[in-house]
Design a protein around this motif. Structure first.
Motif, mmCIF file in Angstrom:
data_model
loop_
_atom_site.group_PDB
_atom_site.id
_atom_site.type_symbol
_atom_site.label_atom_id
_atom_site.label_comp_id
_atom_site.label_asym_id
_atom_site.label_seq_id
_atom_site.Cartn_x
_atom_site.Cartn_y
_atom_site.Cartn_z
ATOM 1 N N PHE A 137 28.688 21.321 -3.363
ATOM 2 C CA PHE A 137 28.285 21.441 -2.101
ATOM 3 C C PHE A 137 28.748 20.139 -1.479
ATOM 4 C CE2 PHE A 137 26.221 25.835 -2.552
ATOM 5 C CZ PHE A 137 27.108 26.437 -1.777
ATOM 6 N N LYS A 138 28.583 19.175 -1.980
ATOM 7 C CA LYS A 138 28.674 17.736 -1.587
ATOM 8 C C LYS A 138 30.228 17.544 -1.404
ATOM 9 C CE LYS A 138 25.103 15.129 -3.177
ATOM 10 N NZ LYS A 138 24.522 14.057 -4.064
ATOM 11 N N TRP A 139 30.815 18.134 -2.514
ATOM 12 C CA TRP A 139 32.578 17.980 -2.345
ATOM 13 C C TRP A 139 33.013 18.877 -1.293
ATOM 14 C CZ3 TRP A 139 35.473 22.282 -3.778
ATOM 15 C CH2 TRP A 139 36.925 22.013 -3.878
ATOM 16 N N TYR A 140 32.434 20.183 -1.376
ATOM 17 C CA TYR A 140 33.008 21.064 -0.471
ATOM 18 C C TYR A 140 32.797 20.820 0.920
ATOM 19 C CZ TYR A 140 33.566 25.642 1.887
ATOM 20 O OH TYR A 140 34.167 26.618 2.680
ATOM 21 N N ASP A 141 31.573 20.214 1.287
ATOM 22 C CA ASP A 141 31.263 19.852 2.704
ATOM 23 C C ASP A 141 32.054 18.586 3.050
ATOM 24 O OD1 ASP A 141 29.748 21.879 3.019
ATOM 25 O OD2 ASP A 141 27.861 20.572 2.461
ATOM 26 N N THR A 197 30.513 26.323 9.921
ATOM 27 C CA THR A 197 30.304 26.879 8.563
ATOM 28 C C THR A 197 28.973 27.527 8.577
ATOM 29 O OG1 THR A 197 31.348 25.095 7.651
ATOM 30 C CG2 THR A 197 30.127 26.482 6.201
ATOM 31 N N ILE A 198 29.211 28.808 8.060
ATOM 32 C CA ILE A 198 27.999 29.801 7.707
ATOM 33 C C ILE A 198 27.816 29.966 6.194
ATOM 34 C CG2 ILE A 198 27.167 31.964 7.945
ATOM 35 C CD1 ILE A 198 28.891 32.273 10.592
ATOM 36 N N LYS A 199 26.631 29.639 5.548
ATOM 37 C CA LYS A 199 26.039 29.767 4.539
ATOM 38 C C LYS A 199 25.083 30.784 4.425
ATOM 39 C CE LYS A 199 27.161 24.944 3.146
ATOM 40 N NZ LYS A 199 26.944 23.806 2.818
ATOM 41 N N THR A 200 25.377 32.081 3.377
ATOM 42 C CA THR A 200 24.445 33.146 3.652
ATOM 43 C C THR A 200 23.076 32.603 2.616
ATOM 44 O OG1 THR A 200 25.353 33.938 1.412
ATOM 45 C CG2 THR A 200 26.391 34.723 3.712
ATOM 46 N N PHE A 214 27.536 33.274 -0.255
ATOM 47 C CA PHE A 214 28.884 33.171 0.386
ATOM 48 C C PHE A 214 28.773 32.190 1.486
ATOM 49 C CE2 PHE A 214 28.147 37.127 -1.290
ATOM 50 C CZ PHE A 214 29.475 37.689 -1.664
ATOM 51 N N VAL A 215 30.052 31.469 1.626
ATOM 52 C CA VAL A 215 30.051 30.393 2.462
ATOM 53 C C VAL A 215 31.203 30.587 3.265
ATOM 54 C CG1 VAL A 215 30.609 27.811 2.962
ATOM 55 C CG2 VAL A 215 29.243 28.465 0.944
ATOM 56 N N TYR A 216 31.305 30.632 4.613
ATOM 57 C CA TYR A 216 32.256 31.163 5.665
ATOM 58 C C TYR A 216 32.616 29.952 6.631
ATOM 59 C CZ TYR A 216 31.214 35.759 4.175
ATOM 60 O OH TYR A 216 30.542 36.784 3.249
ATOM 61 N N ASP A 217 33.968 29.249 6.752
ATOM 62 C CA ASP A 217 34.308 28.419 7.889
ATOM 63 C C ASP A 217 34.661 29.516 8.898
ATOM 64 O OD1 ASP A 217 33.460 26.279 6.418
ATOM 65 O OD2 ASP A 217 35.610 25.720 5.642
ATOM 66 N N VAL A 218 34.367 29.068 10.084
ATOM 67 C CA VAL A 218 34.625 30.038 11.348
ATOM 68 C C VAL A 218 35.520 29.329 12.229
ATOM 69 C CG1 VAL A 218 33.808 31.446 13.162
ATOM 70 C CG2 VAL A 218 32.725 31.582 10.959
#
Length: 74
Positions: A12-16, A54-57, A70-74
């Motif tokens: 998540f550090k990399w993803y963000d 970004t939405i993280k479930t 699930f991770v969504y970028d809106v």
């Protein structure tokens, strides 16, 4: 994608950070809607888009066993 639990925080550090990953909505738009001819390419050759959030479930139990989210970028 599957990530071992011990690597989730680093993932998540990399993803963000958005570093070294595809972040262009235009590429996805073209790949999913234009090249498949769901939308006509000529009429949608230019689009404007703006990142909202970004939405993280919450973490859930997956049907295939294990945990996931699930991770969504809106």
């Amino acid at each position: 994608m599957y990530v071992k639990g011990k690597n989730v925080i680093e993932f998540f550090k990399w993803y963000d950070s958005k570093e070294d990953r595809e972040t262009s909505p235009w590429r996805e738009f073209c790949e999913e809607l234009l090249t498949t001819k769901i939308l006509p390419g000529w009429e949608f050759r230019y689009i404007d888009y703006k990142f909202k959030k970004t939405i993280k479930t919450p973490i859930i139990d997956l049907n295939m066993k294990g945990k996931g989210m699930f991770v969504y970028d809106v």
